[in-house]
Design an enzyme around this catalytic site. Structure first.
Site, PDB file in Angstrom:
ATOM      1  N   CYS A 131     -35.640 101.719 -10.094  1.00  0.00           N
ATOM      2  CA  CYS A 131     -35.523 100.520  -9.269  1.00  0.00           C
ATOM      3  C   CYS A 131     -36.046  99.324 -10.043  1.00  0.00           C
ATOM      4  O   CYS A 131     -37.072  99.415 -10.727  1.00  0.00           O
ATOM      5  CB  CYS A 131     -36.328 100.713  -7.981  1.00  0.00           C
ATOM      6  N   HIS A 174     -29.370 103.437  -1.535  1.00  0.00           N
ATOM      7  CA  HIS A 174     -30.581 102.888  -2.164  1.00  0.00           C
ATOM      8  C   HIS A 174     -30.776 101.431  -1.755  1.00  0.00           C
ATOM      9  O   HIS A 174     -31.883 101.006  -1.399  1.00  0.00           O
ATOM     10  CB  HIS A 174     -30.450 103.020  -3.688  1.00  0.00           C
ATOM     11  N   GLU A 175     -29.683 100.652  -1.785  1.00  0.00           N
ATOM     12  CA  GLU A 175     -29.788  99.225  -1.451  1.00  0.00           C
ATOM     13  C   GLU A 175     -30.014  99.009   0.044  1.00  0.00           C
ATOM     14  O   GLU A 175     -30.775  98.110   0.440  1.00  0.00           O
ATOM     15  CB  GLU A 175     -28.546  98.469  -1.933  1.00  0.00           C
ATOM     16  N   HIS A 178     -33.543  99.279   0.894  1.00  0.00           N
ATOM     17  CA  HIS A 178     -34.334  98.073   0.606  1.00  0.00           C
ATOM     18  C   HIS A 178     -34.384  97.122   1.803  1.00  0.00           C
ATOM     19  O   HIS A 178     -35.420  96.507   2.069  1.00  0.00           O
ATOM     20  CB  HIS A 178     -33.766  97.326  -0.597  1.00  0.00           C
TER      21      HIS A 178
END
Length: 204
Positions: A131, A174-175, A178
């Site tokens: 990351c 993954h995004e 966030h």
């Protein structure tokens, strides 16, 4: 001046100095949804995020700006707590080293993305994940869904629904993590980092 005001200035190129690191509370907050129709500021921010990813993958610009290569960026990583993510996944060269017919398997800025359905099967990258907001290696399988259906809006305020699998599914999850205040290592089994449950897909 807000972080977004600085980032969207015409002459500004997002670089590693703009990316906040673990420990910053923005990375642990649930980001706010953007409003529609999109403001010019939110459209420009999305374009700047995509520009960063393209620069990071370009050997010349990446070196010039001192960038770590990335395939995804979420607005909270640049200290803007909004539900905006950019994804840029390049296609590989063929076995003879020729460039792909299409440069990217996914190139999109997603506004208010959400996972609306997913597979029962889990998946993880064999080499783990990294990351841009984490300056250390955290080893282990990051357990995610093997397949996801994602709804989002584009910069033209149009709604889309896409089905993703493989690497693209991993990147988008993954995004989306966030914008929900989740970091990749939260999904690693702390006691047994390389535990692969039965049926889990390991992606090379």
């Amino acid at each position: 001046m807000s972080a977004q005001d600085k980032l969207i200035k015409a002459q500004h190129l997002i670089d590693m100095n703009d990316i906040i690191r673990e420990g910053n509370p923005t990375l642990r907050a649930v980001a706010k949804e953007v409003e529609f129709p999109l403001s010019d500021d939110d459209i420009i921010l999305g374009e700047k995020m995509m520009q960063f990813l393209k620069h990071s993958q370009d050997p010349v610009m990446g070196e010039k700006l001192g960038l770590r290569a990335g395939v995804g960026l979420a607005a909270p990583q640049i200290d803007v707590s909004k539900r905006i993510i950019a994804v840029l996944v390049p296609n590989p060269e063929d076995s003879e080293g020729n460039p792909p017919k299409e440069a990217y398997s996914m190139e999109e800025v997603l506004y208010n993305p959400k996972i609306v359905s997913h597979s029962v099967q889990d998946a993880a990258l064999a080499d783990g994940e990294g990351c841009l907001s984490v300056d250390r290696v955290v080893e282990g399988y990051v357990v995610r869904h093997a397949r996801v259906t994602v709804e989002y809006y584009d910069k033209h305020n149009e709604k889309h629904r896409i089905k993703l699998k493989g690497y693209n599914a991993i990147v988008v999850q993954h995004e989306i993590d966030h914008i929900n205040g989740v970091l990749f290592y939260d999904r690693i089994n702390a006691k047994n980092p390389f535990e692969a449950k039965e049926g889990m897909l390991i992606l090379n």
